[in-house]
Design an enzyme around this catalytic site. Structure first.
Site, PDB file in Angstrom:
ATOM      1  N   ASP A 198       0.859  -1.181   0.000  1.00 55.94           N
ATOM      2  CA  ASP A 198       0.000   0.000   0.000  1.00 55.94           C
ATOM      3  C   ASP A 198       0.897   1.233   0.000  1.00 55.94           C
ATOM      4  OD1 ASP A 198      -3.049   0.829   0.638  1.00 55.94           O
ATOM      5  OD2 ASP A 198      -1.662   2.234   1.567  1.00 55.94           O
ATOM      6  N   ASN A 206      -1.747  12.918  -3.899  1.00 61.20           N
ATOM      7  CA  ASN A 206      -2.644  13.368  -4.957  1.00 61.20           C
ATOM      8  C   ASN A 206      -3.162  14.773  -4.698  1.00 61.20           C
ATOM      9  OD1 ASN A 206      -2.847  11.473  -7.034  1.00 61.20           O
ATOM     10  ND2 ASN A 206      -4.330  10.220  -5.950  1.00 61.20           N
ATOM     11  N   ASP A 215      -0.595   9.415 -10.821  1.00 60.77           N
ATOM     12  CA  ASP A 215      -0.538   8.371 -11.846  1.00 60.77           C
ATOM     13  C   ASP A 215       0.905   8.011 -12.187  1.00 60.77           C
ATOM     14  OD1 ASP A 215      -3.261   8.258 -11.950  1.00 60.77           O
ATOM     15  OD2 ASP A 215      -3.463   9.343 -13.847  1.00 60.77           O
ATOM     16  N   GLU A 241      -4.376   2.350  -4.805  1.00 62.94           N
ATOM     17  CA  GLU A 241      -2.935   2.363  -4.523  1.00 62.94           C
ATOM     18  C   GLU A 241      -2.513   1.080  -3.820  1.00 62.94           C
ATOM     19  OE1 GLU A 241      -4.873   4.672  -1.066  1.00 62.94           O
ATOM     20  OE2 GLU A 241      -5.203   4.382  -3.198  1.00 62.94           O
TER      21      GLU A 241
END
Length: 321
Positions: A198, A206, A215, A241
């Site tokens: 993770d 983000n 991304d 993720e």
């Protein structure tokens, strides 16, 4: 006058030349007695150079070996046909004691050719075999179309199980493969390890740097995972993720080495943002191995618990249960 009464040698030659299929005929001594114009065009070998010889193999093979017509003359035994044309020939459904098949002939023509071919014996009125006839058909265009279709199907299948951003397998394929890996471990008593990954603080990343940067991190992490796996291992993006790898024939100690390699690769990778700003990302990892009696839920629960413990310990680490 009946046509049968006018068929002489010249007319017989013309009849063979009017057959659109490349065709040759051997006598009982394996000598070429007919070589039609269609076969001249296919093979590049002239009739005048072939009739009266035993060189009918030359357009198809790099060294002297029996053609299907030769095997017919030798008795048409199944074992002989299977020896020279393994899984490529079958008995004809239309003509008794005849064979048909298809194969690739790299020495036929300038670029090689896929040919469909048939061979059958020729008998006298008393039933004695006096020769054999072989016909050929260039099926290269059809085979090319078949291979292209198979390739498109393979690509489509691969796309259907692949996450387009990371290049890893997707979640649907993950669950299917996890079931298969568990079944193999149960049946053969092989070690098997599951690792959960993770990305740390990914939502914050983000929010602060935008989804394009996020991304880029996901894409790069997928590349790092793929480069760390053996051929028999497999990597998956099964959440936003969240990632997983399946390590068959690997115990916890071996999986920890792989997981640590992935973790260090990401930690040492520097992402360069617009304006020259540099960004580093990290990942937390949980590991567990198969135990007798495990099902998918039990195995995933332990891996998830190990991942939670890695987060609790401060992230950017590997924990095994």
């Amino acid at each position: 006058m009946k046509i049968s009464e006018t068929v002489d040698q010249a007319m017989l030659m013309q009849m063979f030349d009017r057959i659109a299929l490349p065709t040759f005929v051997l006598d009982k001594d394996h000598t070429v007695i007919h070589w039609n114009s269609a076969l001249e065009a296919l093979s590049g070998f002239n009739r005048a150079d072939m009739i009266g010889t035993r060189d009918h193999w030359k357009p198809f093979y790099s060294s002297n070996r029996p053609c299907l017509a030769d095997l017919i003359l030798q008795g048409g035994k199944d074992q002989d046909v299977k020896h020279y044309y393994t899984n490529k020939c079958t008995r004809s459904e239309l003509i008794e004691d005849a064979y048909e098949g298809e194969d690739y002939f790299p020495d036929c023509g300038e670029e090689g050719a896929w040919l469909h071919f048939t061979a059958a014996g020729i008998y006298s009125s008393s039933g004695e075999m006096i020769g054999a006839i072989e016909t050929l058909e260039n099926i290269s265009a059809r085979k090319k179309a078949e291979f292209e279709l198979l390739e498109r199907e393979r690509v489509y299948k691969e796309l259907s199980i692949t996450d387009s951003l990371t290049g890893l397998h997707n979640s649907r394929h993950f669950y299917n493969q996890l079931e298969d890996a568990l079944e193999t471990a149960r049946r053969y008593h092989h070690p098997f390890t599951l690792c959960f990954f993770d990305l740390d603080d990914f939502k914050k990343l983000n929010d602060n740097h935008g989804h394009l940067t996020g991304d880029k991190v996901l894409e790069t992490f997928g590349t790092l995972v793929r480069s760390s796996l053996r051929t028999l291992d497999s990597g998956y993006r099964y959440g936003g993720e969240e990632f997983a790898i399946l390590l068959p024939s690997t115990d916890v100690e071996g999986a920890s080495v792989v997981a640590e390699r992935v973790r260090e690769s990401l930690q040492n990778y520097q992402f360069v943002l617009e304006g020259g700003e540099k960004l580093q990302a990290s990942v937390s990892i949980g590991i567990t191995s198969f135990k007798n009696g495990d099902n998918v839920q039990a195995l995933m629960h332990r891996a998830d618990s190990a991942l939670y413990e890695a987060k609790r310990k401060g992230k950017n680490c590997v924990v095994s249960i």
